[in-house]
Design a protein around this motif. Sequence first.
Motif, mmCIF file in Angstrom:
data_model
loop_
_atom_site.group_PDB
_atom_site.id
_atom_site.type_symbol
_atom_site.label_atom_id
_atom_site.label_comp_id
_atom_site.label_asym_id
_atom_site.label_seq_id
_atom_site.Cartn_x
_atom_site.Cartn_y
_atom_site.Cartn_z
ATOM 1 N N GLY A 21 -3.511 10.413 -6.563
ATOM 2 C CA GLY A 21 -2.644 10.020 -5.954
ATOM 3 C C GLY A 21 -2.676 11.307 -4.749
ATOM 4 N N THR A 22 -3.149 12.808 -5.143
ATOM 5 C CA THR A 22 -3.014 13.776 -4.460
ATOM 6 C C THR A 22 -4.663 13.778 -3.309
ATOM 7 N N LEU A 23 -5.465 12.821 -3.353
ATOM 8 C CA LEU A 23 -6.896 11.952 -2.575
ATOM 9 C C LEU A 23 -6.299 11.458 -1.735
ATOM 10 N N SER A 24 -7.321 11.580 -0.338
ATOM 11 C CA SER A 24 -7.092 10.411 0.598
ATOM 12 C C SER A 24 -7.415 9.418 -0.007
ATOM 13 N N GLU A 25 -7.547 8.154 0.588
ATOM 14 C CA GLU A 25 -7.836 6.887 1.018
ATOM 15 C C GLU A 25 -9.783 6.264 0.310
ATOM 16 N N THR A 26 -10.332 7.318 1.393
ATOM 17 C CA THR A 26 -11.692 7.342 1.084
ATOM 18 C C THR A 26 -11.825 7.700 -0.134
ATOM 19 N N SER A 84 -0.460 8.603 -11.760
ATOM 20 C CA SER A 84 -0.992 9.107 -10.636
ATOM 21 C C SER A 84 -1.271 7.658 -9.880
ATOM 22 N N GLN A 85 -0.273 7.805 -8.708
ATOM 23 C CA GLN A 85 -1.175 7.024 -7.705
ATOM 24 C C GLN A 85 0.023 7.602 -5.984
ATOM 25 N N ALA A 128 -16.922 -5.990 -16.142
ATOM 26 C CA ALA A 128 -15.473 -4.739 -15.197
ATOM 27 C C ALA A 128 -14.000 -5.328 -16.291
ATOM 28 N N PRO A 129 -13.403 -3.773 -16.369
ATOM 29 C CA PRO A 129 -12.023 -3.937 -16.850
ATOM 30 C C PRO A 129 -11.747 -5.008 -16.150
ATOM 31 N N ALA A 130 -9.966 -5.032 -16.591
ATOM 32 C CA ALA A 130 -9.037 -6.242 -15.855
ATOM 33 C C ALA A 130 -7.467 -4.746 -15.419
ATOM 34 N N GLY A 131 -8.136 -4.125 -16.298
ATOM 35 C CA GLY A 131 -6.480 -3.330 -16.395
ATOM 36 C C GLY A 131 -6.853 -2.041 -15.386
ATOM 37 N N TRP A 132 -6.316 -0.872 -15.026
ATOM 38 C CA TRP A 132 -5.998 0.433 -14.647
ATOM 39 C C TRP A 132 -5.116 0.553 -14.653
ATOM 40 N N THR A 170 -2.484 2.412 -3.795
ATOM 41 C CA THR A 170 -3.315 2.736 -5.019
ATOM 42 C C THR A 170 -3.209 0.680 -5.394
ATOM 43 N N PRO A 171 -1.983 0.415 -5.942
ATOM 44 C CA PRO A 171 -2.680 -0.896 -5.410
ATOM 45 C C PRO A 171 -3.313 -1.434 -5.023
#
Length: 312
Positions: free
Chosen positions: A132-137, A167-168, A157-161, A172-173
Amino acid sequence: MTDQNPAAQTLSGHGRYAYSALPDRPVYDWPGGKRLAVYLALNLETFDFGGGLGAELAPGGPQPDVLNYAWRDWGNRVGAWRLRDLFDVLDLPASILVNSRIYRDCPGLIEAFRARGDEIVGHGRTNAERQGTLSETEERALIAEATAVLTREEGRAPAGWLGPWISQSRVTPDLLAEAGYRYLLDWCHDDQPTWFATRDGGRILAVPYPQELNDIPAIVARKDTGRAFADAIVDAFDEMLKQAEHAPLVMGIALHPYIVGQPNRLRPLRRALEHIARHRDAIWLTTAGAIATHAAGQLPGPTPERPGATGA
């Protein structure tokens, strides 16, 4: 419930979902006519030596913080295996929340849970960082990197996260939906799954993840004993089984091997899980992914293009 447009996010609101009172919602069943779905979320995490974030058994000193790093490492070397054995004895499925670097740092660990048929859920790269502290990129790159590793190792591929440290960022969604994820676990705002509106008319399902029945807040933060944590599990289960007579509910239990894998906490946890297992005919013992799949077929989705429209 009504849904809000995520594009309308403000400093005081998120725009993902609107208020909905539990008694006012449609009633449906889980498979087999059950009303209470119960899942175990086992967090398998890796940490940086000499830096980064990490739960603490005792206040850490200057880096390298050997005391706390070794305590957490014990969980992957010993505690996780004891929990696997306990799940086997009680025939309990689990959702395994996986830092992607576990494959490198602990070879054979995830494979042991895969062999049980457990669900593998994305949990970032490592729990030494927050997304959640990162830039969008940067956040998009983190999700892509972790997803690629899990997909390569698991063949799907995983379905969930679940974000490391819950942290979001504000997007994030959106990023998870765009990366192909069907559900997220970060929010503990409800006892039922909830559709989140995402940008460009998308959506992603939020499956309830526990913070009360989570050994980090309970034992590390509140300083509960293992026995008190187990008692909380039993009391919550008994009460939710009663409440589920009126509505379908989700009860999750969040576990970390370096905490509840310890013998003094494993023994009371065993008692609590035995209590739940004795009621297996009355509940749906399942995984977070199975809950998401079933709920997605029951709930009308959000309509982000029309804020205020009726949704789930």
